[in-house]
Write an enzyme that holds these catalytic residues in place. Structure first.
Site, PDB file in Angstrom:
ATOM      1  N   ASP A   1      78.524  58.544 -39.952  1.00  8.74           N
ATOM      2  CA  ASP A   1      79.353  58.584 -41.148  1.00  8.74           C
ATOM      3  C   ASP A   1      78.518  57.989 -42.293  1.00  8.74           C
ATOM      4  OD1 ASP A   1      81.349  59.058 -42.940  1.00  8.74           O
ATOM      5  OD2 ASP A   1      82.938  58.106 -41.786  1.00  8.74           O
TER       6      ASP A   1
HETATM    7  C1  NOJ Z   1      83.125  59.185 -45.303  1.00  8.06           C
HETATM    8  C2  NOJ Z   1      84.268  59.670 -44.455  1.00  8.06           C
HETATM    9  O1  NOJ Z   1      84.637  58.676 -43.522  1.00  8.06           O
HETATM   10  C3  NOJ Z   1      83.958  60.949 -43.700  1.00  8.06           C
HETATM   11  O2  NOJ Z   1      85.116  61.393 -43.065  1.00  8.06           O
HETATM   12  C4  NOJ Z   1      83.415  61.980 -44.626  1.00  8.06           C
HETATM   13  O3  NOJ Z   1      83.138  63.161 -43.901  1.00  8.06           O
HETATM   14  C5  NOJ Z   1      82.160  61.442 -45.292  1.00  8.06           C
HETATM   15  N1  NOJ Z   1      82.493  60.244 -46.048  1.00  8.06           N
HETATM   16  C6  NOJ Z   1      81.506  62.464 -46.206  1.00  8.06           C
HETATM   17  O4  NOJ Z   1      82.240  62.632 -47.352  1.00  8.06           O
END
Ligand code: NOJ
Length: 742
Positions: free
Chosen positions: A285
């Site tokens: 993430d």
């Molecule tokens: C953080 C989020 O937790 C995740 O779900 C997302 O795909 C990414 N950012 C990218 O935007």
């Protein structure tokens, strides 16, 4: 014009030879091997790097120079870049400027639609309709792929029992079976049967693992649970996505049992690779490698990168840790070249499967983009899905008959509330590139649905504020109308990432507004729009009709108007329990019994002094304009052998005046186990459409596989003994029978 080196030309020769036979494993291996054999360490780190284009902000930006990095082969993947002309420009940089010409992956959070927005996933799960959900994913993929994307960061399958957590909106609720079915449906919808089809996207199941169980419901907070609960309750939806062939997986921000998920070898290697046989690519993430420092698990960024790669991470999202530190870690012997190659191989394989080596521009066609965005099929499906997501919570008699559906011949409807004519809030959290100008509000939906009725609209108040100056207009509109419809709830940013709420109630002074309208003595319909279950205890007691409309997307207003008018008979059923009060959280249907189960008259039993144990609205609950009666629950046998099965059948009759759809639910309870078992577990469901007076028999098959759990020895097995079976229209409204497993 760019001049190509001999090496590049030789590699382009490989591209040409691949072009004839995409999809073959041997060819893919040859292609990847040939690239790996000539890649520098920097180029390898580049393939393991995902930067954000800065077009859309979904977190902090670590490096602004992504164009330069793409051209130098140091960034092989991009998120938050979309639109054919922009992505073509970037893809050209990768293919024509970088030494090896490896095409980019373009990832984006296409969570419930790209431009045409469908209901938030939690709402759509309330349809209990996997075919519908699969189609939503397929249409989202079509639209997003037409805008130059090839990878979505979805499905989000984090099981959640806590409505304080804002990201409950993105998942499918509290049940592992339903969550698994929705996960598989979404993966199949996005990916179709062939990843190289330019109308599909590679999916990314997230967030591995147990991100939906943060302490106190606070986003990014610590997660700690027994391995049994992890495996039995939280892991099944991720596993279902893996079994459905998901191309990639995203790690989560949280720690689990003291180890951040992004550095967690138990999760990323032992369970994911060794037990489940996942062969796809693992991306972190957003900066979650870097975050292992504040977690207190890594000493510095280099160390964090080593921990992540060793645990099983392939690609670093935004953190620039692999970008900056991989080389040094390799020189110091903290990681090996094999580890790096293995991860690069997975990334290149994903690109190969997407057909990008065959044609890096296959997703980048302007004409296709123009013809697909908002195509009619998309808008129709957005309406269909929104109608099926709505849950009717209350419909009490008012003046002798239920308030809903509204009669056709009304002179005036007062439409009150801050969400009655708000466009952006209909789109909910993570609405990608959703276009507010295309949104149909409830005001517009009612105007379309009731052309001969005057709609008197007054906002009343804002979602969060305390300004009561609009109350007067709202009251006057109500007094002049036959019926009052009031739209209250959360605005779109009140759920989703970093949007936890300690008190998940209707915000601001909106309940006060509803009270004032109820006091007029007019029939009042409350429509709640929100990204999570809200505490509705007092409101539910005094409101004659209560419609839970979540955040329904582009066609929200049409869908709600169809429900209010009776054009569509509500069929949604809750996939998450609604608490009585915040103090009751977590509350979920598949809880344990305790040694002192609640007895209202006995003091020393497990209960609250001030609220019931049961949720305000239980899992599986949802009303219809008709009524369904259950009878004749029967088992084909009262004994099941370890290699046998039995049939469970139940009759369902439409005893009301409207045709409608019912979701027939099957639950079991294992009465005694080597470890204690939940009071109910969902084991199956079936949707049936019945005309008034029509009756049908629904039959389920139960086998020992359905009864398996993690025993005291952590074996996934069914144990002999007594079982109860329940069938009905919700998790509490059920008929009961029993059998023995021998
Ligand atoms: C953080 C989020 O937790 C995740 O779900 C997302 O795909 C990414 N950012 C990218 O935007």
């Amino acid at each position: 014009m760019k001049t190509y080196s001999l090496l590049t030309l030789a590699l382009m020769g490989v591209f040409v030879s691949c072009r004839q036979e995409t999809g073959s494993d041997t060819e893919m291996k040859q292609k990847v091997d040939s690239l790996l054999s000539v890649m520098t360490l920097e180029e390898k780190a580049g393939q393991l790097t995902l930067f954000t284009s800065g077009w859309d902000v979904t977190g902090p930006v670590m490096r602004e120079e992504y164009r330069q990095d793409i051209a130098s082969g140091r960034c092989g993947n991009l998120l938050n870049a979309h639109g054919v002309s922009y992505n073509r420009e970037l893809q050209k940089l990768a293919v024509e400027e970088s030494r090896l010409g490896i095409p980019l992956l373009f990832g984006y959070d296409v969570i419930h639609g790209f431009k045409t927005i469908f209901p938030i996933p939690l709402a759509e799960a309330c349809s209990w309709d996997t075919a519908l959900v699969r189609k939503t994913a397929a249409l989202s993929a079509r639209e997003a792929a037409a805008a130059g994307l090839n990878w979505t960061f979805n499905p989000m399958v984090d099981l959640c029992r806590d409505p304080r957590w804002g990201r409950i909106a993105e998942g499918s609720g509290e049940d592992p079976l339903l969550g698994s079915m929705m996960a598989a449906a979404r993966v199949k919808g996005y990916q179709g049967t062939d990843l190289s089809d330019p109308f599909t996207l590679a999916a990314c199941v997230k967030h591995f693992a147990a991100y939906g169980a943060p302490e106190g419901g606070r986003d990014y907070n610590t997660v700690d649970m027994s391995e049994r609960v992890l495996r039995e309750i939280y892991l099944p939806p991720y596993k279902a996505a893996v079994d459905a062939g998901v191309a990639s997986l995203m790690t989560s921000f949280n720690e689990l049992d003291g180890i951040p998920a992004t550095g967690n070898r138990f999760l990323l290697t032992e369970i994911l690779r060794e037990e489940w046989g996942f062969e796809g690519m693992v991306v972190t993430d957003y900066t979650s490698i870097n975050e292992m420092i504040p977690h207190g698990y890594a000493r510095n960024l280099k160390h964090a990168g080593e921990l992540a790669l060793s645990a099983g991470v392939d690609m670093d999202m935004v953190g620039a840790v692999f970008y900056n530190h991989l080389e040094e870690s390799l020189e110091e012997g903290k990681i090996t070249e094999e580890m790096i190659n293995r991860s690069v191989r997975r990334v290149l394989e994903m690109k190969y499967k997407l057909g990008l080596f065959d044609d890096p521009f296959r997703y980048l066609d302007e004409e296709r983009e123009d013809s697909i965005l908002f195509a009619p099929g998309l808008m129709e499906h957005a309406l269909e899905s929104a109608r099926k997501s709505i849950v009717l919570l209350e419909n009490k008699p008012f003046g002798g008959k239920p308030v809903l559906p509204l009669p056709e011949n009304l002179n005036r409807i007062a439409l009150i509330g801050p969400l009655a004519h708000s466009r952006i809030d209909m789109l909910g959290t993570w609405h990608a590139s959703g276009d507010t100008t295309k949104v149909v509000t409830l005001k517009e939906g009612l105007e379309n649905q009731f052309p001969n009725t005057q709609i008197l609209h007054a906002r009343g108040c804002s979602v969060n504020g305390t300004d009561r100056s609009g109350f007067g207009d709202a009251l006057s509109a109500a007094m002049r109308s036959d019926v009052v419809v009031v739209a209250v709830g959360e605005y779109f940013m009140q759920s989703g990432e970093a949007a936890s709420r300690a008190m998940p109630v209707i915000p601001g002074i909106q309940e006060e507004l509803v009270d004032m309208l109820l006091n007029t003595g007019k029939p009042v319909v409350v429509v709640v729009m929100a990204g999570r279950p809200l505490i509705l205890t007092e409101l539910a007691a005094k409101t004659p009709a209560l419609v839970y409309a979540w955040h329904l997307g582009t066609r929200a207003g049409d869908a709600i108007a169809d429900i209010l008018s009776g054009e569509y008979n509500p069929s949604g059923k809750l996939v998450v329990s609604f608490p009585w009060s915040a103090g009751q959280i977590p509350v979920y249907y598949n809880h344990k019994n305790t040694g002192r189960p609640m007895h209202p008259l006995q003091k020393y039993t497990s209960k609250y002094l001030d609220i019931p144990n049961n949720p305000r609205y239980p899992f599986g609950y949802g009303l219809s304009y008709t009524t369904f009666e259950y009878s004749g629950l029967q088992l084909s046998d009262t004994l099941m052998t370890m290699n046998g099965s039995l049939k469970v059948s139940v009759q369902v009759k439409n005893t009301g005046e409207y045709a409608g759809e019912e979701t027939v639910q099957l639950y079991v309870r294992d009465l005694v186990g080597s470890v204690t078992r939940p009071v109910k577990e969902l084991k199956g469901f079936r949707k049936v459409w019945l005309e008034p007076g029509e009756e049908t028999t629904v039959t389920f098959t139960l086998s020992p596989d359905d009864l398996k759990f993690y025993t005291v020895d952590m074996q996934f097995a069914a144990e002999p003994g007594e079982f109860k079976v329940f069938a009905g229209g919700s998790s509490v409204d059920v008929l009961e029978a029993g059998f023995t497993l021998k």
